[in-house]
Scaffold this motif. Structure first.
Motif, short mmCIF file in Angstrom:
data_model
loop_
_atom_site.label_atom_id
_atom_site.label_comp_id
_atom_site.label_asym_id
_atom_site.label_seq_id
_atom_site.Cartn_x
_atom_site.Cartn_y
_atom_site.Cartn_z
N GLN A 11 4.14 3.68 -10.71
CA GLN A 11 3.23 2.86 -11.49
C GLN A 11 2.05 2.35 -10.68
O GLN A 11 0.94 2.19 -11.20
N ALA A 12 2.25 2.10 -9.40
CA ALA A 12 1.16 1.62 -8.56
C ALA A 12 0.32 2.80 -8.07
O ALA A 12 0.75 3.96 -8.08
N GLU A 13 -0.88 2.51 -7.60
CA GLU A 13 -1.77 3.55 -7.08
C GLU A 13 -1.22 4.11 -5.77
O GLU A 13 -0.76 3.37 -4.90
N ILE A 14 -1.26 5.43 -5.63
CA ILE A 14 -0.81 6.10 -4.42
C ILE A 14 -1.98 6.89 -3.83
O ILE A 14 -2.68 7.60 -4.56
N ASP A 15 -2.17 6.80 -2.54
CA ASP A 15 -3.14 7.65 -1.84
C ASP A 15 -2.40 8.87 -1.33
O ASP A 15 -1.46 8.76 -0.53
N TRP A 16 -2.84 10.05 -1.80
CA TRP A 16 -2.16 11.30 -1.50
C TRP A 16 -2.82 12.03 -0.34
O TRP A 16 -4.05 12.06 -0.24
N HIS A 60 0.86 -1.18 0.00
CA HIS A 60 0.00 0.00 0.00
C HIS A 60 0.89 1.23 0.00
O HIS A 60 1.79 1.37 0.85
N TYR A 61 0.65 2.13 -0.94
CA TYR A 61 1.49 3.31 -1.10
C TYR A 61 0.72 4.57 -0.71
O TYR A 61 -0.39 4.81 -1.20
#
Length: 323
Positions: A297-302, A205-206
Motif C-alpha cells: 500500500q505504501a510507495e516503493i522505490d524499485w 521508506h520502502y
C-alpha cells in the motif's frame, strides 16, 4: 514545524534478487545497522539452504535477528514485530539508521501495519490439521479453507502449508476468518490515523530490488539451488533430519528447500525429484513475494537487479531521504 521522525529503511525483494549485496553496499556508506527480515535466517545450523551470509561477512556486516533460535523453536510474525520494534528503537537511539533487509513479506507487513489480536497457536488444532493433510493432502486443507475463508484461499497457494495451517487454525479456534481478522485490523489502523495518531514513530521508506525479467529470476533461483547443493546443502538437511526433536510440522523444517530434501530423507522422493521440487517451490515463493510487493500500500522505490547502476541509484535515493 513538527519534528522530523527518524528514518527506517526497508529493503525488500524476492529471493535471489541481490538484497544482501545492496544492503552491504549501503551499510558501507551510511551509518546503518542491518536487521534481517527472514523467517529462516533466525535458525542456527540452517546456513546453506537459507543463503545465509558466511561468518566472515556477518563479522564485517553484523545482522540483527540472524542465528537467534534453535530449529526446534518456532518464530512468528508477532515475535518478529516485537523484536524489530525493540531493535529499531535501540538503533535510532544510537543515532544510526535501521536498515531492514529480507524477503519475508508478512514480517514487513506486521511491522508496518501491526497484527490483529488473533489467537495463539494451538497444538491440538494444529495436530488436527496435520492429520487432515496426511489423509487428504494439503489440497484437501486448501479446499477446507476455501469453504471457511474464500478470500484467504485465493491468496494462499495449496503448496504453502505453513500459511494454510495458520489460516484454517484461526478459523477453527474462533469461528472468524483470517480475512475478517485482517479487515478489523485495517479498520483500527485507519481509525488511529484519522485521529492523528502515528502508527509508528518513524518515517518508513520502502525500497525493493528485483530483476525486471521474471525468466532471469527463475534462472537465478535454479543456479543458486544447484550451487547450494554443491556447497553441502544435502548434508546440512541430513544433520537436521538425524535430530529426534525435529519434524516436518516445525516452521524451520517447512522452509523452502529444506522441506523437499527432508522428503528425500523420509524416502518420499528421489534426490532428483527433491531438487526439482525445491527449485519449483523457491520459484513459487518468489512469485508470492512479488505479488506482496505489487500490492504494497505504501510507495516503493524499485531498483532493477540487472541495472549496472543500481547501487549508485540506491545510494542517491538513500542520500535524498536521509538528509
Amino acid at each position: 514545524m513538527a519534528a522530523t521522525l527518524p528514518p527506517v529503511i526497508c529493503l525488500m525483494g524476492p529471493t535471489a534478487s541481490g538484497k544482501t549485496d545492496l544492503a552491504m553496499y549501503l551499510a558501507d556508506r551510511f551509518p546503518c545497522e542491518l536487521v534481517s527480515v527472514d523467517s529462516a535466517l533466525v535458525y542456527q545450523g540452517m546456513d546453506i539452504g537459507t543463503a545465509k551470509p558466511d561468518t566472515e561477512t556477518l563479522a564485517r556486516y553484523p545482522h540483527h535477528l540472524v542465528d537467534i533460535l534453535d530449529p526446534a523453536e518456532a518464530y512468528s510474525a508477532a515475535l518478529f514485530r516485537a523484536d524489530a520494534l525493540q531493535l529499531v528503537s535501540e538503533i535510532t537511539a544510537r543515532g544510526r539508521i535501521p536498515l531492514l533487509v529480507g524477503g519475508t513479506m508478512l514480517y514487513f507487513r506486521a511491522l508496518a501495519e501491526g497484527l490483529a489480536p488473533m489467537p495463539a497457536a494451538d497444538p491440538a488444532v494444529r495436530k488436527q490439521i496435520e492429520s487432515m493433510a496426511a489423509s487428504e493432502g494439503w489440497e484437501g486443507v486448501h479446499a477446507r479453507l476455501a469453504d471457511a475463508d474464500p478470500q484467504a484461499a485465493r491468496r494462499i497457494h495449496p503448496n504453502d502449508p505453513q500459511r494454510l495451517q495458520r489460516a484454517l487454525e484461526v478459523y477453527l479456534l474462533t469461528g472468524i476468518s483470517l480475512t475478517e481478522w485482517h479487515r478489523r485490523q485495517s479498520t483500527e489502523k485507519a481509525q488511529a490515523e484519522d485521529s492523528g495518531a502515528s502508527f509508528l514513530p518513524y518515517t518508513m521508506h520502502y525500497m525493493s530490488i528485483a530483476p525486471c525479467e521474471r525468466s532471469v529470476l527463475h534462472e537465478r533461483i535454479a543456479t543458486r539451488f544447484r550451487t547450494m547443493m554443491q556447497q553441502g546443502f544435502l548434508g546440512e538437511v541430513e544433520a537436521l533430519h538425524a535430530r529426534s526433536d525435529l519434524h516436518p510440522a516445525l516452521p524451520s523444517v517447512r522452509a523452502v528447500g529444506y522441506r523437499q530434501l527432508w522428503d528425500y530423507f523420509d524416502g518420499k522422493l528421489s534426490l532428483d525429484e527433491a531438487v526439482e521440487r525445491g527449485v519449483i517451490a523457491t520459484r513459487q515463493l518468489a512469485k508470492r513475494q512479488m505479488t506482496w510487493l505489487r500490492g504494497w500500500q505504501a510507495e516503493i522505490d524499485w531498483f532493477d537487479s540487472l541495472d549496472p547502476n543500481r547501487f549508485d541509484q540506491a545510494l542517491k535515493h538513500l542520500e535524498r531521504i536521509t538528509i
